[in-house]
Structure formats: structure tokens, C-alpha cells
Design a protein around this motif. Structure first.
Motif, PDB file in Angstrom:
ATOM      1  N   ASN A  84      12.940 -38.805 -10.203  1.00 30.12           N
ATOM      2  CA  ASN A  84      12.366 -37.602 -10.803  1.00 30.12           C
ATOM      3  C   ASN A  84      13.370 -36.730 -11.525  1.00 30.12           C
ATOM      4  N   TYR A 134       1.439 -37.701 -11.954  1.00 27.86           N
ATOM      5  CA  TYR A 134       2.546 -36.767 -11.707  1.00 27.86           C
ATOM      6  C   TYR A 134       2.551 -35.577 -12.642  1.00 27.86           C
ATOM      7  N   THR A 145       2.825 -32.158 -11.123  1.00 27.35           N
ATOM      8  CA  THR A 145       4.095 -31.802 -10.507  1.00 27.35           C
ATOM      9  C   THR A 145       5.141 -31.462 -11.566  1.00 27.35           C
TER      10      THR A 145
END
Lengths: 288, 329, 307
Positions: A58, A247, A250
Motif C-alpha cells: 500500500n 480499495y 481506503t
């Protein structure tokens, strides 16, 4: 004194006057360079694309990872490039198959008599009456998904307009005077076909292929995005983008934005090549 | 006069019937070739826990143990009675599923069709009138780029910008989650529809603008426009008088032919936003092997595209005086 | 009194030769012309010699890739693109060659009315249609419904209703029946009696000679002679330029003798007189020096040897 200036065929302040065709050649050159770079990059970066790294998960875009990394620590840049290469390959096979189908059916319709023509025209109408994506979903379902399904789907949906064009061209050529004269002079059908008809068709085919190709890539990406195409193990762009959806909230925007931009650029490059080639070869617009 | 329209309608209905028959035969045949085991798709992961008799029972319930020809005849016969079968995923009659989903998709598709039609047309006209100026270059660059962009990615970008970063609009679905059906307002529905609609519209503008621009350029360089200029006509008046009339026909046919692309775009947009429309249903049907639903959707989309083309033909007949009859003097 | 004067007009185009190079092709070169009020001047010459471009240049409707140089004066005033735009359709009218010049989706009556000036365009249009013997229902027809002859008359009508002072007619009678040709040209002659000037571009030499006051002979991109139409008689002795004489002899009712060779291609660039190759009077001078336009007797000529 009334004077109309020569149009300055350049938009830059460079002291070079390039005419439209020369500019077209230049942009085609850049596009080709880009695509070659992608191709080479794909082979070089293959290993980096699948290697995971638990320490670097990430990570947003940085110098080391220009496109960031994903939740498994895989370098997104390498993944994107591999994905692009895969999509291009699938798109190419699909587009080439489509062109072959279009060529055969178009020629057949124009040269095998009226019944064949009627049947093939009816077939074209049939394929045109379904939205592309629906047909592709159906075919993907029927062939059980995977690469086979995608290629088949792409091939079977894109041939229609090109087939029509080829049919029209060949019909027109057949009744053209110079062809009839050749036949009267005793030249065989084959000779007429190879000397008169094919030279006319080849530019059309080339342009058709180059214009079809970007569409094929986009459709492949779409089908894979929906989950009906290539398997998740192969890092196609569609998969990358559909996985990135999980994702989004996020805040890992780079998983979506950058691969998409890359796809856009590649498709645009192909489109540009096709467009410029079309412009040069189409006699009506070639003098602009 | 009336006779002509009746003839037109009858021909169209006949064509539609033959088309639907052909499509149903071919798609049924294709589906029967599928290696996907419908029972497996139906049961899903629990396959191992299901015994053979259970599977037999399921097969005979859905009529899957019969040979293909017989299955087709049963299906076709039911079709003629208006029964499209029952969806395996949703456990509802297919017709009901389609009806429900379509009402959601309809507003989505209609609004973006109109929006992209208007904006696309106007941009195309402006670009053609100001050919080779920076306005034209900007518009064509934008359109060419858009044509190379996958629809679903635009959807994702909109999602990121408006839902995740700005939080202005909901992330997905058709109605707010966890809210009772009676309490859902029109405003709620609209809010959930905005992003998918924008996605479809943004993508839809490009081909329309480019096409309109090219057609108008063709008109403006035609002989009759040159003569009009020679007679002293100029500017906006010239474009409105001669240009619009002559691009109306290609514009109409393009607009209605885009029904096909519209459906495809809706499939992708709905998937991104989990919008419960027809497109999403198609994807589900394909992924999970819901044959009755899939076949029903294929037929429906054929009908949909046909109506679009039919309307285009109809309008052509009205607008073009050459087709209205009246031969040479 | 000259109402329209053209001086040193040159028109050239930029074309692609081969794949990537461009070349300038001069189609009209150094053209001189002047028309007086109430006069009909015919411009005759071979097909494809660039005569239509002359008309387009005067009206200012040359295509985008054309380059023009030279001077055009209307009523003594030098024209520029702005002034041309103002004069088009009002004082200088154009009669085009083909029916495709009419908007296919608009009724012809409406199209003619657009050029009619004044308070009552409808009455004007009806009156002109009557004059040309077009039936009443024609005004509600679309171009595709007109026969060839009717279409020509409609095109002529667009110029007539505008009360223009100068009418430039580009092959208005090609393909027409001989009687219709006579009639159409007579109509144009009548307009000149009212003070209008008509520039008639045509390759129908005989018809032109019957109605025009003066004739300009067009060859290889320029005008080689301007003569009163009476000079076209007998053996052509009164004509000044060898080409005009050859043209006159080539007519069926005269000697019916063609000249050898073909028109020079616009691509060929040459120093001297463009007619030198086919001319019986050529000398070294002709091959080196381009002759200037000069006055001779009551006309003008571009030749070193004309008397």
C-alpha cells in the motif's frame, strides 16, 4: 493588392513548416515508439510484476514505485505494463480474427452470387441488432470464460462494419470499367483479383485493423473487468481495475487512476496511428 | 397516406418477429453448448454437499434433464404465452426481473441519452463552425481521448472524486442502504442515479460530437453551401438555414443507433456503482449461469435496439422529403 | 465605363505530390479583363482550363487551399475579402454550373426568394419564374424533382431576382437543348439592356458569339485576346491572337481544323508564351519572353506578333 497567405501548417513557433502529412508521420512515429517501449517494458518487467513484498504494501506513488504498490506489495507499474501487454496481445488476436472474418464474409458476399450476399447481409444485420457487450457476455458464458471466450467474443462482434466496407468496395471494383476491360482482354480471375482488387483492399484492411484494434482492447478490458474474461491470475488491466474497486474507500487511488491512464494512453496511441493512416489513404480527405 | 404508414408498421413487425426468432434459436443453441453446468452454477459452493437425488430433483424441476430440442420447444412455447421462465438467481419470473430492473435502468439511460445527445450535438456544431480554431481543437482532443477511454474507468474516476474525496454523492446502489422502501424519496433515487448517469453521458458525448462535427464540415464544404455563400449568406444564419437541415438526418440516425452502445455502457456503469439495473442483471446472469434470465435479457436487448433503429427509420421518413414521395416533374 | 476590372489575377493551389511533399500549381496566371456597364462579355476556352476559377475568384469563394494575388476593382473600388462578402448576392451575382448548388432539402421557391431584395420577395420570385416560363407549382418543388432545364432556369432566376449590377454566369447552358440555350442567353441579353453587366463563361463558342458584345479568349490560365464578337467572322482575319484564329477555324461550320497537341498542364512552368509550341508564328523571342497584354485596334491581345 489582395494576397492570401499560404497557410502556416504548423502550430509551433518553430521555423519549420511541416505540412499536415508530415505532422501526421511525426505523431505516428511517437505513438509507435510508445508502443514499442511498452512491449519491451513488458518483457523486462515480467518478474517484478508478480513478486510480492510484504514490507512494501500500500505504498503511494514514489520514485522507486512510480505507480505505487498494492495490498500485496506488488509494484503497480510493472503490473500495469504486463497487464497492458496482455491486453494488447488479446486485443490483437481478437482484432486480427475479426478482420479475417470480415474479409472472408465481405469477399464472399460480393463474389458468390446474390443468395450468398443476402444470407451474409442478413447475418450482419443480426449481429448488429445486439449490443456488443451483451453478445460478448453471451459468448463468454458459452465458452466458459477465460481467454478463449474473450478472443472469440471480440472477434465475433467487430467484424460487421469492416465486412460491409469490404463488400461495398469489392462490388464497386467488380463493376469498375478497368476490371471489366481486363476480363475482356482475357485475364484470369486470379490475375484480376491480385492486380486490381487486392491493392485496393489492402489499405482498407490495414486501416480497418488499426481502427478496430483499440476497440478490441477496450472491450477486452471491459469484459475482464466484469469478471467474465481472463482469469484473476493473469494481471490483465481489467482485473487490476476491478480489484482496485475494493480499495477505493481506503484512499488508494493510485490503484485505479494510474493503470487506467496507462490504458487510455495506449489505446489513444493506436487510435492515432489508425486515424492518420486513414486520412492519408482516403482519397477524399487526403488533400487537406 | 395512411396506407403507407400501415405498410411501414407491418414490415417492421414482421422483421422484428423474424429477428427475435432467429436470435432465440441461435442463443438457445449457443447456451446449450456451454460447458457450464447450470446445476453447479445454481447451487454454487454447496455442490459437494448435495446428493445425486437432490441434483436429479433440481434438474427435473428446471427441466434440465430433457434433450435440447425439447427444452427449446418448451421454452419457445412458454415464450409465446408471455412466460419467459423463472430466474435461477432471483427466484422470480424472468419477466418480472426484467421489468423491475428496466424501470431502474430506464431513467438512467434515458437521461444520459438526452444529455449526451444535446451536449454532443451542440459541441459538434460549434467545433465545425469554428473549425481549426482552438475551440475546435479542444473539443476534438477531448472527444478523441474520451473515445479511447474505458467507460468503467470514467465511472471509477467519478466515484473517487465525488464519493470518496468529496463525499458529495453516494458510493453505489440504487437506494440508500438500510432504509425502508416506503421511506426512500425521489431525491434519494436521483442522488444515487447521478454518478452512473454522468458516466454514461460523458462517454456518450464523444462519438456524437465527432460525428456531428464531421457531417457539418461536409455540409459546409458542399456545393450548395458554396453557392449560398456566393449569394451573400454568411455566419450563423447560413449554418442554421442550410447546415442544420442537412445534418438532421445523420444526427437522428446516429442518436438512435446509439441505443446499442447505451446498453453496453449501462452494463459497465451499473457494475461500477452496483446500480440495480438491467446491465447488472445481465452480468450476474452471465457469471452465474442463469440461463432463463440470460436468454430473456438477450431477447429484450434485441427488442430494445430494434426499437431504436425503427424509430430512426420512422423519423427519416418524416424528415426527408426525398423519401416522402413525389417524383420528378 | 468599366464596372468590373481584373488585373494581374493569379490563382494557385497547394497540392501533395508523392507522399509528403507539396507543390504549388498555378491555374490562373496574370489575367487581365474588364467589363463595361450594360455589356455582355463571353469568356471562351477549352474545358478544364480554369475558367470557373475566374468566376470564383471574382466572387471571393475560392476553396481554402487556394492562393490568390492580383487586383479586382468594382466601380473603381479595389475589392478585398470583406468588400466581396458585402457585394456577393447583392451587386455581384453568380449563376453556378450544376444543380447540386441548390440545397436538396429546401424548396426552390424559398431558395430563390432568399436573394430577392426589396419589399416583396415572393412577388419578385413569381414574376421572374413567369418570365422564364416556369409553371406555378415549381416554386414548391425540391431540387430533386426538377428536370435539367428547369433547374437551370431556377439557377438563373436566383441571379435575376437580386437586381445585381454584375452577373457572373458559369457555364449556365451546358447540356441544354439548343432552343433553351438561345432562350436563356436572350434573357441574359435583356438584362444587359437594363444596364446590367454579364460575364458569361462558356465553351459553347457559337452561342456566345450570337449574344455577347465582346469575347475574351481563355488559354492556359490566362486571357490571350479580347475582341468584339463581330471580329469572329469570315476567315478570322480580324482576330489578333493565333489561338483565337485556330479556335475559330476549328468550328464545324468553318474549316473544322484542329490544332496539334494539347493544352499545357498547369504543372509545367515555362518562361515564354504558353502557346509557342503550337503557334505558326513562333520565334526565339516567343520562347523567352512572356508577351504582355496590349491594346490593339478595338481589342486587347497578348502576343508579340499581333497586328
Amino acid at each position: 493588392m489582395m494576397e492570401r497567405k499560404i497557410k502556416r501548417f504548423t502550430k509551433w513557433k518553430f521555423p519549420i513548416y511541416l505540412n499536415r502529412r508530415q505532422r501526421a508521420l511525426l505523431s505516428v512515429f511517437f505513438a509507435v515508439c510508445l508502443l514499442v517501449a511498452v512491449g519491451i517494458g513488458g518483457t523486462l518487467l515480467e518478474s517484478r510484476a508478480i513478486s510480492t513484498s510484504l514490507t512494501e504494501r500500500n505504498v503511494p506513488p514514489s520514485f522507486e514505485h512510480p505507480f505505487g504498490t498494492d495490498w500485496l506489495g506488488r509494484d503497480m507499474f510493472a503490473r500495469t505494463i504486463s497487464g497492458l501487454v496482455l491486453s494488447i496481445q488479446v486485443g490483437l488476436i481478437g482484432a486480427a480474427s475479426s478482420v479475417l472474418i470480415a474479409l472472408s464474409l465481405g469477399l464472399a458476399a460480393a463474389t458468390w452470387g446474390r443468395t450468398a450476399d443476402r444470407i451474409i447481409s442478413w447475418l450482419i444485420d443480426l449481429f448488429l441488432s445486439l449490443p456488443h457487450l451483451v453478445t460478448m457476455i453471451l459468448i463468454a458464458f458459452v465458452s466458459g470464460g477465460g481467454m478463449k471466450g474473450v478472443v472469440l467474443g471480440v472477434a465475433l462482434t467487430h467484424w460487421t462494419s469492416l465486412a460491409r466496407v469490404i463488400r461495398a468496395e469489392v462490388l464497386q471494383l467488380k463493376s469498375a470499367e478497368f476490371v471489366q476491360v481486363s476480363r475482356r482482354l482475357g485475364k484470369s480471375r486470379w490475375w484480376v483479383a491480385s492486380r486490381h482488387i487486392f491493392p485496393h483492399l489492402i489499405p482498407q484492411l490495414l486501416v480497418g485493423l488499426l481502427l478496430l484494434f483499440p476497440h478490441a482492447i477496450l472491450h477486452e478490458a471491459s469484459i475482464t473487468f466484469l469478471g467474465l474474461g481472463l482469469s484473476p491470475h493473469q494481471p490483465a488491466i481489467g482485473i487490476i481495475l476491478s480489484e482496485s474497486m475494493r480499495y477505493l474507500s481506503t484512499g488508494m487511488w493510485w490503484l485505479t487512476v494510474l493503470p487506467g491512464l496507462a490504458l487510455l494512453t495506449v489505446v489513444r496511441a493506436f487510435d492515432r496511428i489508425g486515424d492518420h493512416l486513414h486520412l492519408m489513404l482516403d482519397p477524399h480527405r487526403s488533400q487537406e | 397516406m395512411q396506407l403507407r404508414w400501415i405498410r411501414f408498421l407491418v414490415m417492421k413487425v414482421l422483421r422484428l418477429a423474424s429477428l427475435l426468432i432467429a436470435v432465440s434459436v441461435i442463443s438457445f443453441w449457443l447456451v446449450s453448448l456451454s460447458p457450464v453446468d447450470p446445476i453447479q452454477a445454481y447451487i454454487g459452493a454447496d455442490m459437494l454437499r448435495v446428493g445425486t437425488e437432490q441434483r436429479q430433483a433440481i434438474a427435473s424441476y428446471w427441466g434440465l434433464d430433457l434433450p435440447p430440442m425439447e427444452r427449446f420447444i418448451r421454452w419457445a412455447a412458454a415464450l409465446l404465452h408471455g412466460d419467459l421462465g423463472t430466474s435461477m438467481i432471483y427466484r422470480q419470473p424472468v419477466a418480472e426481473v426484467i421489468h423491475e430492473r428496466f424501470s431502474n435502468s430506464f431513467w438512467l439511460m434515458a437521461s444520459s441519452w438526452i444529455l449526451s445527445g444535446i451536449i454532443g450535438f451542440v459541441s459538434g456544431v460549434i467545433a465545425a463552425m469554428k473549425k481549426d480554431t482552438w475551440v475546435d481543437k479542444m473539443i476534438t482532443w477531448y472527444c478523441y481521448t474520451l473515445v479511447s477511454t474505458p467507460t468503467f474507468w470514467i465511472g471509477l474516476m467519478l466515484l473517487i472524486i465525488f464519493s470518496v474525496w468529496l463525499g458529495w454523492l453516494p458510493v453505489g446502489l440504487g437506494v440508500p442502504a438500510g432504509v425502508l422502501a416506503e421511506q426512500v424519496t425521489i431525491e434519494d433515487r436521483l442522488r444515487h442515479m447521478v454518478l452512473p448517469m454522468l458516466t454514461l453521458s460523458i462517454v456518450g458525448i464523444a462519438p456524437i460530437a465527432l460525428h456531428t462535427r464531421q457531417k457539418l464540415i461536409d455540409v459546409l464544404t458542399s456545393e450548395y453551401v458554396r453557392f449560398a455563400i456566393a449569394r451573400g449568406e454568411q455566419g450563423l444564419g447560413l449554418v442554421l438555414r442550410h447546415g442544420l437541415r442537412n445534418i438532421a438526418l445523420p444526427a437522428i440516425s446516429l442518436q438512435f443507433a446509439s441505443f446499442s452502445e447505451l446498453f453496453g455502457g449501462a452494463v459497465l456503469a451499473e457494475q461500477v456503482f452496483s446500480y440495480p439495473g438491467l446491465g447488472q442483471a445481465t452480468v450476474e446472469a452471465g457469471l452465474r449461469g442463469d440461463v432463463p434470465l440470460l436468454l430473456g435479457l438477450v431477447l429484450f436487448s434485441t427488442l430494445f435496439v430494434f426499437i431504436g433503429n425503427g424509430l430512426a427509420d420512422f423519423l427519416y421518413q418524416i424528415v426527408d422529403p426525398r423519401l416522402r414521395g413525389g417524383g420528378k416533374a | 465605363m468599366a464596372i468590373l476590372e481584373v488585373e494581374n489575377l493569379s490563382v494557385s493551389f497547394l497540392r501533395y505530390t508523392g507522399m509528403f511533399k507539396q507543390q504549388t500549381i498555378r491555374v490562373i496566371e496574370d489575367l487581365h479583363l474588364s467589363i463595361n456597364k450594360g455589356e455582355m462579355m463571353a469568356v471562351v476556352g477549352a474545358s478544364g482550363s480554369g475558367k470557373s476559377l475566374l468566376a470564383h475568384a471574382i466572387l471571393g469563394i475560392l476553396p481554402e487551399n487556394a492562393q490568390m494575388s492580383g487586383m479586382i476593382r468594382y466601380c473603381g473600388e479595389t475589392l478585398d475579402p470583406v468588400k466581396q462578402a458585402a457585394l456577393r448576392g447583392r451587386e455581384i451575382a453568380f449563376v453556378p454550373q450544376s444543380v447540386n448548388s441548390l440545397d436538396p432539402l429546401m424548396r426552390v421557391g424559398a431558395q430563390v426568394r432568399m436573394t430577392a431584395k426589396g419589399k416583396d420577395p415572393i412577388a419578385k420570385q413569381r414574376e421572374v419564374f413567369q418570365r422564364y416560363r416556369l409553371p406555378e407549382n415549381v416554386e414548391r418543388m425540391y431540387p430533386f424533382q426538377l428536370s435539367g432545364g428547369m433547374a437551370r432556369k431556377v439557377l438563373l432566376a436566383t441571379a435575376t431576382v437580386s437586381d445585381a449590377q454584375v452577373i457572373v454566369a458559369d457555364e449556365p447552358t451546358s447540356g441544354m437543348h439548343a432552343d433553351d440555350v438561345k432562350e436563356a442567353l436572350q434573357q441574359l441579353k435583356k438584362l444587359t439592356n437594363q444596364g446590367c453587366a454579364v460575364l458569361l463563361i462558356t465553351h459553347d463558342v457559337e452561342a456566345a458569339l450570337e449574344t455577347a458584345h465582346r469575347v475574351a479568349v481563355f488559354f492556359a490560365g490566362t486571357i490571350v485576346e479580347i475582341a468584339p464578337s463581330a471580329d469572329f467572322s469570315g476567315d478570322g482575319e480580324r482576330l489578333r491572337h493565333p489561338y483565337s484564329r485556330a479556335l475559330w477555324s476549328a468550328l464545324p461550320q468553318n474549316k473544322f481544323m484542329p490544332i496539334s497537341g494539347v493544352q499545357p498542364h498547369p504543372n509545367e512552368v515555362r518562361e515564354g508564351c504558353l502557346f509557342a509550341e503550337h503557334c505558326p508564328l513562333t520565334t526565339i523571342d516567343c520562347k523567352n519572353k512572356r508577351p504582355e497584354m496590349r491594346e490593339l485596334r478595338e481589342g486587347m491581345v497578348r502576343c508579340h506578333h499581333a497586328t
